[in-house]
Motif scaffolding. Structure first.
Motif, PDB file in Angstrom:
ATOM      1  N   PRO A 199       0.801  -1.226   0.000  1.00 37.36           N
ATOM      2  CA  PRO A 199       0.000   0.000   0.000  1.00 37.36           C
ATOM      3  C   PRO A 199       0.837   1.281   0.000  1.00 37.36           C
ATOM      4  CG  PRO A 199      -0.027  -1.027   2.172  1.00 37.36           C
ATOM      5  CD  PRO A 199       0.719  -1.956   1.275  1.00 37.36           C
ATOM      6  N   GLY A 200       2.117   1.170   0.337  1.00 38.90           N
ATOM      7  CA  GLY A 200       2.994   2.350   0.302  1.00 38.90           C
ATOM      8  C   GLY A 200       4.240   1.998  -0.485  1.00 38.90           C
ATOM      9  N   LEU A 201       4.301   2.457  -1.716  1.00 43.50           N
ATOM     10  CA  LEU A 201       5.397   2.063  -2.602  1.00 43.50           C
ATOM     11  C   LEU A 201       5.938   3.326  -3.261  1.00 43.50           C
ATOM     12  CD1 LEU A 201       6.994  -0.039  -4.207  1.00 43.50           C
ATOM     13  CD2 LEU A 201       4.967  -0.491  -5.553  1.00 43.50           C
ATOM     14  N   GLY A 202       7.145   3.720  -2.893  1.00 41.39           N
ATOM     15  CA  GLY A 202       7.692   4.984  -3.369  1.00 41.39           C
ATOM     16  C   GLY A 202       8.440   4.892  -4.678  1.00 41.39           C
ATOM     17  N   GLN A 203       8.908   3.691  -4.991  1.00 38.87           N
ATOM     18  CA  GLN A 203       9.773   3.573  -6.172  1.00 38.87           C
ATOM     19  C   GLN A 203       9.760   2.134  -6.688  1.00 38.87           C
ATOM     20  OE1 GLN A 203      13.830   4.729  -5.298  1.00 38.87           O
ATOM     21  NE2 GLN A 203      14.461   4.202  -7.372  1.00 38.87           N
ATOM     22  N   MET A 204       9.648   1.985  -7.995  1.00 35.49           N
ATOM     23  CA  MET A 204       9.716   0.644  -8.588  1.00 35.49           C
ATOM     24  C   MET A 204      11.181   0.326  -8.884  1.00 35.49           C
ATOM     25  SD  MET A 204       6.949  -1.149  -9.004  1.00 35.49           S
ATOM     26  CE  MET A 204       7.328  -2.215 -10.370  1.00 35.49           C
ATOM     27  N   THR A 205      11.512  -0.967  -8.810  1.00 36.24           N
ATOM     28  CA  THR A 205      12.853  -1.411  -9.156  1.00 36.24           C
ATOM     29  C   THR A 205      12.703  -2.639 -10.061  1.00 36.24           C
ATOM     30  OG1 THR A 205      12.952  -2.958  -7.298  1.00 36.24           O
ATOM     31  CG2 THR A 205      13.766  -0.717  -6.891  1.00 36.24           C
ATOM     32  N   PRO A 206      13.736  -3.003 -10.807  1.00 38.63           N
ATOM     33  CA  PRO A 206      13.647  -4.216 -11.643  1.00 38.63           C
ATOM     34  C   PRO A 206      13.345  -5.460 -10.808  1.00 38.63           C
ATOM     35  CG  PRO A 206      15.582  -2.900 -12.241  1.00 38.63           C
ATOM     36  CD  PRO A 206      14.994  -2.266 -11.017  1.00 38.63           C
ATOM     37  N   GLN A 207      13.893  -5.534  -9.591  1.00 42.74           N
ATOM     38  CA  GLN A 207      13.643  -6.693  -8.718  1.00 42.74           C
ATOM     39  C   GLN A 207      12.161  -6.780  -8.345  1.00 42.74           C
ATOM     40  OE1 GLN A 207      15.971  -4.405  -8.411  1.00 42.74           O
ATOM     41  NE2 GLN A 207      17.910  -5.233  -7.675  1.00 42.74           N
ATOM     42  N   LEU A 208      11.599  -5.617  -8.053  1.00 37.23           N
ATOM     43  CA  LEU A 208      10.191  -5.562  -7.667  1.00 37.23           C
ATOM     44  C   LEU A 208       9.301  -5.935  -8.853  1.00 37.23           C
ATOM     45  CD1 LEU A 208       9.110  -4.854  -4.958  1.00 37.23           C
ATOM     46  CD2 LEU A 208       8.925  -2.470  -5.659  1.00 37.23           C
ATOM     47  N   HIS A 209       9.684  -5.454 -10.022  1.00 39.51           N
ATOM     48  CA  HIS A 209       8.923  -5.767 -11.230  1.00 39.51           C
ATOM     49  C   HIS A 209       8.898  -7.286 -11.445  1.00 39.51           C
ATOM     50  CE1 HIS A 209       7.233  -5.191 -15.254  1.00 39.51           C
ATOM     51  NE2 HIS A 209       7.986  -6.236 -15.577  1.00 39.51           N
ATOM     52  N   ALA A 210      10.049  -7.926 -11.291  1.00 36.90           N
ATOM     53  CA  ALA A 210      10.144  -9.380 -11.488  1.00 36.90           C
ATOM     54  C   ALA A 210       9.274 -10.113 -10.467  1.00 36.90           C
ATOM     55  CB  ALA A 210      11.603  -9.820 -11.374  1.00 36.90           C
ATOM     56  N   LEU A 211       9.293  -9.618  -9.241  1.00 32.96           N
ATOM     57  CA  LEU A 211       8.494 -10.229  -8.179  1.00 32.96           C
ATOM     58  C   LEU A 211       6.995 -10.114  -8.501  1.00 32.96           C
ATOM     59  CD1 LEU A 211       9.058 -11.223  -5.146  1.00 32.96           C
ATOM     60  CD2 LEU A 211       8.208  -8.979  -4.514  1.00 32.96           C
ATOM     61  N   MET A 212       6.590  -8.921  -8.928  1.00 30.88           N
ATOM     62  CA  MET A 212       5.179  -8.675  -9.238  1.00 30.88           C
ATOM     63  C   MET A 212       4.742  -9.494 -10.460  1.00 30.88           C
ATOM     64  SD  MET A 212       5.194  -4.594  -8.387  1.00 30.88           S
ATOM     65  CE  MET A 212       3.626  -4.093  -9.044  1.00 30.88           C
ATOM     66  N   ALA A 213       5.649  -9.667 -11.414  1.00 30.77           N
ATOM     67  CA  ALA A 213       5.320 -10.420 -12.639  1.00 30.77           C
ATOM     68  C   ALA A 213       5.027 -11.886 -12.322  1.00 30.77           C
ATOM     69  CB  ALA A 213       6.458 -10.301 -13.644  1.00 30.77           C
ATOM     70  N   GLY A 214       5.527 -12.375 -11.180  1.00 30.27           N
ATOM     71  CA  GLY A 214       5.313 -13.774 -10.803  1.00 30.27           C
ATOM     72  C   GLY A 214       4.074 -13.987  -9.942  1.00 30.27           C
ATOM     73  N   GLY A 250       1.715   9.914 -15.418  1.00 28.92           N
ATOM     74  CA  GLY A 250       2.991  10.526 -15.795  1.00 28.92           C
ATOM     75  C   GLY A 250       4.064   9.506 -16.123  1.00 28.92           C
ATOM     76  N   ALA A 251       5.161  10.036 -16.660  1.00 31.82           N
ATOM     77  CA  ALA A 251       6.279   9.172 -17.051  1.00 31.82           C
ATOM     78  C   ALA A 251       6.855   8.490 -15.815  1.00 31.82           C
ATOM     79  CB  ALA A 251       7.347  10.010 -17.746  1.00 31.82           C
ATOM     80  N   GLY A 252       7.024   7.183 -15.887  1.00 33.05           N
ATOM     81  CA  GLY A 252       7.586   6.443 -14.759  1.00 33.05           C
ATOM     82  C   GLY A 252       6.584   6.201 -13.648  1.00 33.05           C
ATOM     83  N   GLY A 253       5.305   6.572 -13.877  1.00 32.69           N
ATOM     84  CA  GLY A 253       4.276   6.399 -12.854  1.00 32.69           C
ATOM     85  C   GLY A 253       3.829   4.944 -12.727  1.00 32.69           C
ATOM     86  N   MET A 254       2.992   4.707 -11.730  1.00 31.49           N
ATOM     87  CA  MET A 254       2.545   3.343 -11.436  1.00 31.49           C
ATOM     88  C   MET A 254       1.854   2.683 -12.628  1.00 31.49           C
ATOM     89  SD  MET A 254       2.519   1.029  -9.093  1.00 31.49           S
ATOM     90  CE  MET A 254       2.526   1.571  -7.371  1.00 31.49           C
ATOM     91  N   LEU A 255       1.029   3.452 -13.363  1.00 36.34           N
ATOM     92  CA  LEU A 255       0.296   2.847 -14.488  1.00 36.34           C
ATOM     93  C   LEU A 255       1.255   2.339 -15.558  1.00 36.34           C
ATOM     94  CD1 LEU A 255      -2.880   5.068 -15.013  1.00 36.34           C
ATOM     95  CD2 LEU A 255      -2.617   2.945 -13.728  1.00 36.34           C
ATOM     96  N   GLU A 256       2.315   3.081 -15.784  1.00 38.94           N
ATOM     97  CA  GLU A 256       3.317   2.656 -16.766  1.00 38.94           C
ATOM     98  C   GLU A 256       3.945   1.325 -16.327  1.00 38.94           C
ATOM     99  OE1 GLU A 256       6.919   5.069 -17.654  1.00 38.94           O
ATOM    100  OE2 GLU A 256       5.507   6.253 -18.854  1.00 38.94           O
ATOM    101  N   HIS A 257       4.254   1.224 -15.051  1.00 33.69           N
ATOM    102  CA  HIS A 257       4.859  -0.015 -14.546  1.00 33.69           C
ATOM    103  C   HIS A 257       3.864  -1.180 -14.619  1.00 33.69           C
ATOM    104  CE1 HIS A 257       8.676   1.590 -13.236  1.00 33.69           C
ATOM    105  NE2 HIS A 257       8.049   2.628 -12.734  1.00 33.69           N
ATOM    106  N   LEU A 258       2.621  -0.914 -14.266  1.00 31.43           N
ATOM    107  CA  LEU A 258       1.621  -1.988 -14.283  1.00 31.43           C
ATOM    108  C   LEU A 258       1.397  -2.487 -15.711  1.00 31.43           C
ATOM    109  CD1 LEU A 258      -1.028  -0.717 -11.679  1.00 31.43           C
ATOM    110  CD2 LEU A 258       0.802  -2.391 -11.328  1.00 31.43           C
ATOM    111  N   ALA A 259       1.485  -1.567 -16.681  1.00 33.72           N
ATOM    112  CA  ALA A 259       1.258  -1.944 -18.087  1.00 33.72           C
ATOM    113  C   ALA A 259       2.321  -2.918 -18.578  1.00 33.72           C
ATOM    114  CB  ALA A 259       1.244  -0.695 -18.958  1.00 33.72           C
ATOM    115  N   ARG A 260       3.479  -2.908 -17.945  1.00 31.27           N
ATOM    116  CA  ARG A 260       4.563  -3.804 -18.377  1.00 31.27           C
ATOM    117  C   ARG A 260       4.478  -5.200 -17.752  1.00 31.27           C
ATOM    118  NH1 ARG A 260       8.580   0.177 -16.823  1.00 31.27           N
ATOM    119  NH2 ARG A 260       8.352   1.919 -18.265  1.00 31.27           N
ATOM    120  N   LEU A 261       3.530  -5.376 -16.844  1.00 34.70           N
ATOM    121  CA  LEU A 261       3.381  -6.717 -16.237  1.00 34.70           C
ATOM    122  C   LEU A 261       2.700  -7.661 -17.231  1.00 34.70           C
ATOM    123  CD1 LEU A 261       2.197  -5.762 -12.631  1.00 34.70           C
ATOM    124  CD2 LEU A 261       4.435  -6.673 -13.299  1.00 34.70           C
TER     125      LEU A 261
END
Ligand SMILES: [Zn+2]
Ligand SMILES: [Zn+2]
Length: 305
Positions: A199-214, A250-261
């Protein structure tokens, strides 16, 4: 495995008691199509009887009344809440612990060393509770390894550190430590399905992206739509980032990250601040969210995994 959203709003809830921003005012006067929301908390259970409460919001008593599943009525004094896990030490996530003081045995409390230190000193909840039911602390280590929860067989979780901020009252507000804020992966060991909750996520990282993708479901920070949301409304001089939250747009925002999952991952936003335009069901921002295949958590939402 059951996950129930008890509260889907950020600190202050929706509407917030002293707020007349377009969203709070619109909900109060009926001009806005939106749902009221209590402050951030979820509960998970393997058997539907014994629950792990994740964050204890100041609205916990209301949330227990709204979710009768948390009161299985097995004894004169009873609760379905078997243990509590804290994601951080923020006021809106820990104050509800004080409301659970009538327990007859010490409350099993899972949190990192950093969070336990903040709620033992800066905001001395555990010291206060020692005069009532007391707590049985379990130190969470953010190593990503799965662990069981005492008293809750059939539920597995692992904690990961997140870049965010400790609460304003913490002596470490200006110099965050690893462990001030965590994300958790909740797993069903029988079918291997996973939910990521942050619920509180300040920054996405490649590690986090990989974790979320699983994971089958990601339930993540939906606090602010834009970085300067509070500034634009004249409510605060701080940006979303200053408060430890990654905005959605915005650029680098949560929606952009979610779209890559991967397409199969269910994406749900939670911990919505009352200023966020996505709360308005007729807003263009909400339409953008829906078009992106992203859901908005609501109080009482149930997710099976
Ligand atoms: Zn919060
Ligand atoms: Zn408001």
């Amino acid at each position: 495995m059951y996950l129930r959203v008890l509260g889907s709003a950020a600190g202050g809830g929706f509407p917030q008691w002293n707020c007349n921003c377009p969203r709070c005012k619109g909900l109060r006067d009926g001009s806005l199509r939106a749902r009221a929301r209590t402050q951030s908390s979820i509960a998970v259970s393997a058997n539907g009887l014994d629950w792990l409460l994740i964050n204890a919001s100041p609205d916990i008593l209301q949330q227990i009344r709204d979710n009768p599943v948390l009161q299985p009525e097995r004894a004169q004094r009873d609760s379905g809440i078997a243990a509590v896990l804290l994601m951080d030490a923020q006021i809106d996530h820990v104050t509800g612990l004080l409301m659970l003081r009538e327990r007859q045995t010490p409350l099993p409390l899972l949190a990192t060393r950093e969070v336990l230190s903040d709620i033992g000193t800066g905001f001395p909840i555990t010291s206060i509770l020692s005069h009532y039911c007391g707590v049985q602390p379990h130190v969470l280590v953010c190593d990503g390894y799965p662990l069981g929860v005492p008293g809750l067989p059939g539920l597995e979780l692992s904690a990961v550190p997140l870049d965010s901020k400790p609460p304003p009252y913490s002596p470490f507000r200006g110099s965050p430590r690893q462990g001030d804020n965590i994300g958790v992966v909740l797993s069903n060991p029988t079918n291997g399905r996973k939910i990521f909750y942050a619920p509180g996520l300040g920054q996405m990282t490649p590690q986090l992206h990989a974790l979320m993708a699983g994971c089958e479901v990601v339930l993540v920070d939906g606090t602010f739509w834009c970085a300067d949301e509070m500034q634009r409304l004249g409510l605060s001089s701080k940006t979303a980032f200053d408060m430890g939250h990654l905005p959605q747009s915005g650029a680098g925002g949560m929606l952009e990250h979610l779209a890559r999952l991967p397409a199969g991952v269910r994406k749900v936003l939670i911990h919505i601040n009352n200023t966020n335009p996505i709360l308005d069901e007729d807003s263009p921002e909400r339409a953008e969210l829906t078009a992106a295949g992203v859901e908005l958590a609501h109080d009482g939402m149930e997710i099976l995994f």
